[in-house]
Design an enzyme around this catalytic site. Structure first.
Site, PDB file in Angstrom:
ATOM      1  N   LYS A  61       0.851  -1.200   0.000  1.00 56.93           N
ATOM      2  CA  LYS A  61       0.000   0.000   0.000  1.00 56.93           C
ATOM      3  C   LYS A  61       0.886   1.250   0.000  1.00 56.93           C
ATOM      4  O   LYS A  61       1.912   1.277   0.709  1.00 56.93           O
ATOM      5  CB  LYS A  61      -0.900  -0.032   1.241  1.00 56.93           C
ATOM      6  CG  LYS A  61      -1.965   1.056   1.294  1.00 56.93           C
ATOM      7  CD  LYS A  61      -2.889   0.825   2.488  1.00 56.93           C
ATOM      8  CE  LYS A  61      -3.994   1.855   2.585  1.00 56.93           C
ATOM      9  NZ  LYS A  61      -4.909   1.597   3.710  1.00 56.93           N
ATOM     10  N   SER A 136      -9.759   1.349   2.619  1.00 60.32           N
ATOM     11  CA  SER A 136      -8.914   2.170   1.779  1.00 60.32           C
ATOM     12  C   SER A 136      -7.784   1.406   1.105  1.00 60.32           C
ATOM     13  O   SER A 136      -7.170   1.931   0.186  1.00 60.32           O
ATOM     14  CB  SER A 136      -8.319   3.321   2.597  1.00 60.32           C
ATOM     15  OG  SER A 136      -7.449   2.809   3.605  1.00 60.32           O
ATOM     16  N   SER A 160      -9.928  -0.856   6.876  1.00 58.12           N
ATOM     17  CA  SER A 160      -9.365  -0.709   5.524  1.00 58.12           C
ATOM     18  C   SER A 160      -8.641  -1.903   4.938  1.00 58.12           C
ATOM     19  O   SER A 160      -8.323  -1.892   3.752  1.00 58.12           O
ATOM     20  CB  SER A 160      -8.437   0.495   5.478  1.00 58.12           C
ATOM     21  OG  SER A 160      -9.217   1.636   5.310  1.00 58.12           O
TER      22      SER A 160
HETATM   23  N1  GLN Z   1     -13.371   3.770   6.246  1.00 58.68           N
HETATM   24  C1  GLN Z   1     -12.622   4.222   7.373  1.00 58.68           C
HETATM   25  C2  GLN Z   1     -12.238   5.665   7.202  1.00 58.68           C
HETATM   26  O1  GLN Z   1     -12.511   6.202   6.165  1.00 58.68           O
HETATM   27  C3  GLN Z   1     -11.444   3.360   7.605  1.00 58.68           C
HETATM   28  C4  GLN Z   1     -10.203   3.787   6.940  1.00 58.68           C
HETATM   29  C5  GLN Z   1      -9.051   2.916   7.271  1.00 58.68           C
HETATM   30  O2  GLN Z   1      -9.167   1.879   7.936  1.00 58.68           O
HETATM   31  N2  GLN Z   1      -7.896   3.387   6.884  1.00 58.68           N
HETATM   32  O3  GLN Z   1     -11.684   6.271   8.073  1.00 58.68           O
END
Ligand code: GLN
Length: 447
Positions: A61, A136, A160
């Site tokens: 990532k 994400s 994410s």
């Molecule tokens: N969907 C969550 C957010 O937008 C989780 C993001 C993540 O785990 N990086 O904060």
């Protein structure tokens, strides 16, 4: 097949995919120089001197530092930032002869659940090209799902890793808070983030986890957690499964998961216990204020002087929303009303989970449960570009964010599909119970 041959196949597939206009957009940067290293690894394998990840091709990532590569966080802010060092997880992967194939697309600064907030275009879901892949860690899950690599690293702050793993039909693990070093991760929310693996199977994900887990002198919150024993991963433990008394709207998803739990319980003699978590519906409301404030604080260094461009000048709407929200909440007059309140709610959620597991740390005491099984995500993925409200977008996190707040370990594994769209099943265990969680996951995977 040699590592070299496999890497060549992957690179060809990625290039072909890009040319036919189906571009999944999983990668922001491909490591073409890896071919040279693949040959070195093959030499080591021949000589019997190779590490545990030899032959594994791994995507990373774009918020994790890989020396010489662009850790852009899929943002214009860090578009030209080249990592000057390896994150601890990358060092460990390289020490075991894992080969890094490239940096993957993601929601900008990991803010999102769909993969659509990347400054470099959304990632597509390889299982259904007009749908979001989840986020994400969208590119990491999509790359594994499209067979562009063997495994990948993602980061999980509120879901994410598990969310895109669920939507793309692969396995994703959020390790317990503190069990994997975050040194070299560009953080979203420091009290919640964890780096973790994404792979096609539980075993492969477990292998990568085993390599990256453990205390790191460069990350003060990391701890020496329980050692994994991958040889015992096929042993089926006798467990009490907690099933959440929690309604999600999509009954088809719930039914798919309920059926899996029933089959597992029949096959392995597992007990099922319905459990009620009183504060779980506060999770999303608790998660976001913490996330906004910590993200705002973490990004103050992106002021355009040392790293790239000033974040406020170039970031997309979701990042700007969080910066604005974070700065408002941080102001003295709000302090205590939101952030501190959210910390209190976090503690309530943490205590509730610990009580449900009875703080068993491996042993199930009378009345305690060993794991909680639920859907990973409460709904099917939406169409790329479809307008959905902020509330609905944040609603994707309802079943994943509680585990980040409580610090538990959790895994998402494929549970089947609805009209060809993958659905993930989430298994949660008490913190530092990764071994048990992997054994349960492996048992369900076999059904
Ligand atoms: N969907 C969550 C957010 O937008 C989780 C993001 C993540 O785990 N990086 O904060």
């Amino acid at each position: 097949m040699t590592t070299f041959e496999k890497l060549k196949l992957y690179l060809n597939d990625i290039d072909r995919n890009d040319q036919v206009g189906n571009k999944i957009n999983a990668f922001l940067k491909i490591n073409r120089g890896a071919l040279r290293y693949a040959q070195l690894i093959d030499d080591k394998i021949k000589k019997g001197q190779a590490g545990r990840l030899a032959g594994q091709i791994i995507a990373v990532k774009a918020n994790i530092n890989v020396k010489g590569f662009n850790a852009s966080c899929a943002s214009k802010t860090l578009e030209n930032y080249k990592a000057p060092y390896d994150a601890t997880v990358i060092k460990k992967i390289k020490d075991e002869d894992g080969l890094i194939i490239g940096m993957t697309n993601m929601d900008e600064f990991a803010c999102g659940s769909s993969g659509e907030t990347s400054a470099f275009g959304p990632t597509k879901n390889p299982q259904s090209l007009d749908l979001i892949p989840g986020g994400s860690s969208s590119g990491s899950a999509a790359a594994v799902s499209a067979r562009f690599c063997d495994m990948a690293l993602g980061s999980d702050t509120g879901g994410s890793i598990r969310n895109p793993a669920s939507h793309c039909g692969v396995v994703g693990i959020k390790p317990s808070y503190g069990s994997v070093s975050r040194y070299g991760l560009i953080d979203l929310s420091m009290s919640l983030d964890q780096i973790g693996p994404i792979a096609k199977t539980v075993q492969e994900a477990a292998l990568l986890l085993d390599v990256i887990i453990g205390k790191d002198k460069d990350d003060s919150i990391s701890v020496e957690s329980q050692k994994l024993d991958l040889k015992k991963i096929d042993e089926v433990p006798k467990v009490v499964v907690g099933v959440l008394d929690f309604k999600i709207k999509d009954q088809k998803i719930q039914k798919l998961i309920d059926d899996k739990i029933k089959s597992a319980s029949k096959k392995y003699g597992w007990k099922i216990k319905k459990i009620k978590m009183n504060y779980i519906d506060l999770a999303v409301e608790t998660y976001y204020p913490l996330n906004y404030v910590e993200f705002f604080s973490a990004t103050r260094r992106f002021d355009g002087r040392r790293y790239g461009k000033k974040i406020e000048n170039v970031a997309g709407p979701e990042v700007l929303r969080r910066l604005l929200g974070g700065s408002e909440i941080s102001k003295a007059e709000y302090y205590g009303r939101y952030y501190h309140l959210a910390l209190k709610a976090k503690k309530l959620i943490e205590d509730e989970f610990s009580k449900a597991f009875k703080g068993t740390r491996g042993r199930t005491s009378e009345g305690g449960i060993d794991c909680i099984i639920s859907p990973t995500v409460p709904r099917l993925p939406h169409k790329i570009g479809e307008k959905i409200s902020v509330q609905d977008m944040y609603g994707y996190d309802v079943l994943t964010s509680p585990q980040n707040l409580a610090g538990n370990c959790a895994i998402s594994i494929p549970a089947g599909g609805i009209k060809g769209i993958p659905v993930g099943l989430q298994i949660v265990c008490d913190n530092f119970q990764e071994q048990k969680m992997l054994q349960i996951a492996r048992a369900i995977e076999k059904i």
